[in-house]
Design a protein around this motif. Structure first.
Motif, short mmCIF file in Angstrom:
data_model
loop_
_atom_site.label_atom_id
_atom_site.label_comp_id
_atom_site.label_asym_id
_atom_site.label_seq_id
_atom_site.Cartn_x
_atom_site.Cartn_y
_atom_site.Cartn_z
N MET A 1 0.83 -1.20 0.00
CA MET A 1 0.00 0.00 0.00
C MET A 1 0.87 1.25 0.00
SD MET A 1 -2.86 1.28 2.75
CE MET A 1 -4.03 0.06 2.17
N ARG A 2 0.52 2.18 -0.87
CA ARG A 2 1.21 3.47 -0.91
C ARG A 2 0.22 4.55 -0.49
NH1 ARG A 2 3.02 3.64 -6.08
NH2 ARG A 2 4.91 2.56 -5.45
N ILE A 3 0.62 5.37 0.48
CA ILE A 3 -0.24 6.42 1.00
C ILE A 3 0.38 7.78 0.69
CG2 ILE A 3 -1.26 7.43 3.08
CD1 ILE A 3 -1.11 4.64 4.36
N LEU A 4 -0.41 8.66 0.11
CA LEU A 4 0.01 10.04 -0.12
C LEU A 4 -0.64 10.93 0.93
CD1 LEU A 4 1.30 12.37 -1.76
CD2 LEU A 4 -0.77 12.36 -3.19
N VAL A 5 0.18 11.73 1.60
CA VAL A 5 -0.31 12.65 2.63
C VAL A 5 -0.11 14.07 2.13
CG1 VAL A 5 -0.11 13.42 5.02
CG2 VAL A 5 0.32 11.01 4.44
N THR A 6 -1.20 14.82 1.98
CA THR A 6 -1.10 16.24 1.65
C THR A 6 -1.09 17.04 2.94
OG1 THR A 6 -3.50 16.47 1.49
CG2 THR A 6 -2.31 15.89 -0.53
N GLY A 20 3.82 6.41 9.97
CA GLY A 20 3.60 5.44 8.90
C GLY A 20 4.90 4.79 8.46
N ALA A 21 5.91 5.61 8.28
CA ALA A 21 7.21 5.08 7.88
C ALA A 21 7.78 4.15 8.95
CB ALA A 21 8.18 6.22 7.61
N ALA A 22 7.55 4.49 10.22
CA ALA A 22 8.07 3.67 11.33
C ALA A 22 7.43 2.29 11.38
CB ALA A 22 7.87 4.40 12.65
N THR A 23 6.23 2.17 10.85
CA THR A 23 5.53 0.88 10.86
C THR A 23 5.69 0.13 9.55
OG1 THR A 23 3.45 1.95 10.16
CG2 THR A 23 3.82 1.67 12.53
N GLY A 24 6.53 0.65 8.65
CA GLY A 24 6.83 -0.06 7.42
C GLY A 24 5.92 0.25 6.25
N LEU A 25 5.00 1.21 6.43
CA LEU A 25 4.13 1.59 5.33
C LEU A 25 4.88 2.51 4.37
CD1 LEU A 25 0.84 2.36 7.29
CD2 LEU A 25 1.24 0.42 5.77
N GLU A 26 4.50 2.48 3.11
CA GLU A 26 5.10 3.38 2.14
C GLU A 26 4.27 4.66 2.13
OE1 GLU A 26 6.39 3.59 -2.58
OE2 GLU A 26 5.36 1.82 -1.80
N VAL A 27 4.81 5.70 2.74
CA VAL A 27 4.09 6.96 2.88
C VAL A 27 4.87 8.07 2.19
CG1 VAL A 27 3.11 8.62 4.49
CG2 VAL A 27 3.18 6.20 5.10
N VAL A 28 4.19 8.76 1.29
CA VAL A 28 4.77 9.90 0.59
C VAL A 28 4.09 11.16 1.10
CG1 VAL A 28 5.14 11.01 -1.64
CG2 VAL A 28 5.20 8.51 -1.47
N GLY A 29 4.88 12.07 1.65
CA GLY A 29 4.31 13.31 2.17
C GLY A 29 4.61 14.49 1.27
N MET A 30 3.61 15.32 1.05
CA MET A 30 3.80 16.54 0.26
C MET A 30 3.27 17.73 1.05
SD MET A 30 2.94 15.62 -3.72
CE MET A 30 4.07 14.60 -4.68
#
Length: 287
Positions: A1-6, A20-30
């Motif tokens: 799962m890839r999550i984008l955070v605005t 999110g990153a600490a739990t291994g999720l792929e999180v992209v923040g903008m």
């Protein structure tokens, strides 16, 4: 799962990216400088490039008092920006979680607001956030709207951090004691939103409330901050809303019911006092 955070540099957005990153999720923040949600083409390009499964929209115009004189900018971000994100999510088939606020209600209730309680915002901020909810619902009916309230981290210029700072600057501090809400630790809210993003079966509930449990006035929260840092809470003195006027009227009652959150099978957020203890411990000099 890839999550984008605005809105990834805001209180909640930062916590979602970090946790999110600490739990291994792929999180992209903008952040807002990286993605201006008021520009439809930019939003579409960002989602096309990142291809997220889930978008958590934390981007918002949150300067409640300033919004009273800056309606157009607040409307652009909270209304049109929300529509742009919803449209791009619909086009790219990304699931949208849109963060909203207790300010969509009138603030004159006497029991926790349910998700379908009548809306009656009294401020520009509240009206534009309600417009954003409507835009999201119109464009992406399956999106999830999550309202929260009284968010703090204990850092920067939020209420908890301000009380912590003022303890060393003033002998006494007057704090409003006739506004009631549920103080919500941004880290706990972020964890809740990440659980929501990761739990497909919870998506049947499209409007939810998420806040730390329990209630307090600002005066009670300020006293709790002093107690947590070992200061004398009696240095906090109660005052009325009328004694502390603001350009935008504050809700007298902002407690949100988590009934829908629990109905979606999600774990309720812990009591606010426990969350406050954790926040101040996390950001203490020894932490």
């Amino acid at each position: 799962m890839r999550i984008l955070v605005t809105g990834a540099r805001g209180q909640v957005g930062q916590q979602i990216v970090r946790r999110g990153a600490a739990t291994g999720l792929e999180v992209v923040g903008m952040s807002s400088t990286e993605l201006d949600i008021t520009v439809e083409s930019s939003v579409h390009s960002a989602l096309t490039e990142v291809r997220p499964n889930v978008v958590i929209n934390c981007a918002a115009y949150t300067a409640v008092d300033k919004a009273e004189l800056d309606f157009q900018r607040a409307a652009d971000v909270n209304g049109r920006g929300a529509r742009n994100i919803a449209t791009a999510c619909h086009t790219t088939e990304a699931h949208l979680i849109h963060v909203s606020t207790d300010y969509v209600f009138g603030g004159d209730a006497s029991e926790p607001y349910e998700i379908d309680a009548p809306k009656n915002p009294k401020t520009v901020y509240g009206r534009t956030k309600l417009d954003g909810e409507g835009a999201v619902r119109a464009v992406a009916p399956s999106a999830q709207i999550v309202r929260t309230a009284w968010v703090f981290t204990g850092t920067g210029s939020d209420f908890v951090a301000t009380m912590h700072r003022l303890e060393s600057e003033r002998q006494f501090i007057d704090v409003v004691d006739d506004q009631v809400g549920s103080p919500t630790y941004a880290a706990d809210l972020a964890d809740g939103l990440l659980r929501l993003a990761s739990t497909a079966q919870s998506r049947t509930v499209t409007t939810l409330h998420a806040a730390n449990s329990g209630t307090a006035t600002w005066y009670q929260l300020a006293r709790a901050v002093f107690e947590e840092i070992g200061a004398d809470p009696d240095r906090i003195r109660p005052c009325t809303t009328e004694e502390f006027p603001r350009p935008a009227p504050r809700p007298r009652y902002s407690v949100l019911s988590d009934r829908a959150w629990r109905a979606a099978g999600l774990e309720p957020l812990r009591p606010w006092r426990d969350a406050l203890h954790a926040a101040l411990a996390d950001h203490s000099p020894q932490a």
